[in-house]
Scaffold this motif. Sequence first.
Motif, short mmCIF file in Angstrom:
data_model
loop_
_atom_site.label_atom_id
_atom_site.label_comp_id
_atom_site.label_asym_id
_atom_site.label_seq_id
_atom_site.Cartn_x
_atom_site.Cartn_y
_atom_site.Cartn_z
N MET A 160 -0.01 -2.11 8.41
CA MET A 160 -1.09 -1.64 8.33
C MET A 160 -1.13 -0.13 8.00
N GLY A 161 -1.90 0.43 7.36
CA GLY A 161 -1.84 1.94 7.07
C GLY A 161 -3.33 2.47 6.68
N TRP A 162 -3.14 3.76 7.01
CA TRP A 162 -4.21 4.61 6.69
C TRP A 162 -4.20 5.42 5.31
N PHE A 163 -5.05 5.60 4.40
CA PHE A 163 -4.75 6.34 3.32
C PHE A 163 -5.94 7.07 3.17
N ARG A 164 -5.98 8.34 2.34
CA ARG A 164 -6.87 9.14 1.95
C ARG A 164 -6.99 9.67 0.76
N GLN A 165 -8.21 9.97 0.28
CA GLN A 165 -8.47 10.67 -1.05
C GLN A 165 -9.50 11.46 -1.09
N ALA A 166 -9.13 12.76 -1.47
CA ALA A 166 -9.93 13.89 -1.50
C ALA A 166 -10.43 13.80 -3.15
N PRO A 167 -11.42 14.55 -3.31
CA PRO A 167 -12.08 14.68 -4.86
C PRO A 167 -11.11 15.27 -5.47
N GLY A 168 -10.45 14.77 -6.68
CA GLY A 168 -9.69 15.44 -7.66
C GLY A 168 -8.30 15.59 -7.06
N LYS A 169 -8.16 14.84 -6.03
CA LYS A 169 -6.67 14.75 -5.58
C LYS A 169 -6.37 13.17 -5.51
N GLU A 170 -4.96 12.99 -5.53
CA GLU A 170 -4.33 11.78 -5.63
C GLU A 170 -4.43 11.20 -4.13
N ARG A 171 -4.48 9.93 -4.12
CA ARG A 171 -4.35 8.97 -2.81
C ARG A 171 -2.96 9.74 -2.26
N GLU A 172 -3.33 9.90 -0.88
CA GLU A 172 -2.19 10.22 0.19
C GLU A 172 -2.09 9.28 1.43
N GLY A 173 -1.08 8.96 1.51
CA GLY A 173 -0.73 8.23 2.96
C GLY A 173 -0.95 8.97 4.16
N VAL A 174 -1.62 8.58 4.96
CA VAL A 174 -1.87 9.01 6.37
C VAL A 174 -1.10 8.64 7.41
N GLY A 175 -0.89 7.47 7.26
CA GLY A 175 0.11 6.92 8.47
C GLY A 175 0.07 5.28 8.33
N ALA A 176 1.11 4.84 9.20
CA ALA A 176 1.22 3.24 9.21
C ALA A 176 1.78 2.89 10.44
N ILE A 177 1.55 1.67 10.59
CA ILE A 177 2.18 0.73 11.73
C ILE A 177 2.46 -0.55 11.43
N TYR A 178 3.80 -0.70 12.08
CA TYR A 178 4.24 -2.08 11.61
C TYR A 178 3.98 -2.83 13.24
#
Length: 122
Positions: free
Chosen positions: A31-49
């Motif tokens: 599972m992971g967390w991603f974020r996306q700011a206006p006008g920017k590409e989606r970015e991986g924040v972190g993940a856990i196995y």
Amino acid sequence: QVQLVESGGGSVQDGGSLRLSCAASTLYPRMGWFRQAPGKEREGVGAIYRASGTTYYADSVKGRFTISQDNTKKTLYLQMNSLKPEDTAMYYCAATFSTIGYWNDGDRYTYWGQGTQVTVSS
């Protein structure tokens, strides 16, 4: 039915903290967390196995954000400390039954939550 439901977003000032939660309908190997700011590409924040508990983080959040999981509650968490205005974005929880590929490759995740907004003001 596969379901991911995020909560915990909000508005804080520079240096503040928030904890995001992602309630899942089942347990996932990754599972992971991603974020996306206006006008920017989606970015991986972190993940856990899940099996190993191994976590990965984007360089931009290392030392400030912590991912954890509660398997009994089927819930993923993202503790965010020392928040900065550049952390402002929509945050998404993602999950996959596969552990193939890089943790921050969003295309490797099959299931996504609806997103929760995080706004950090200076």
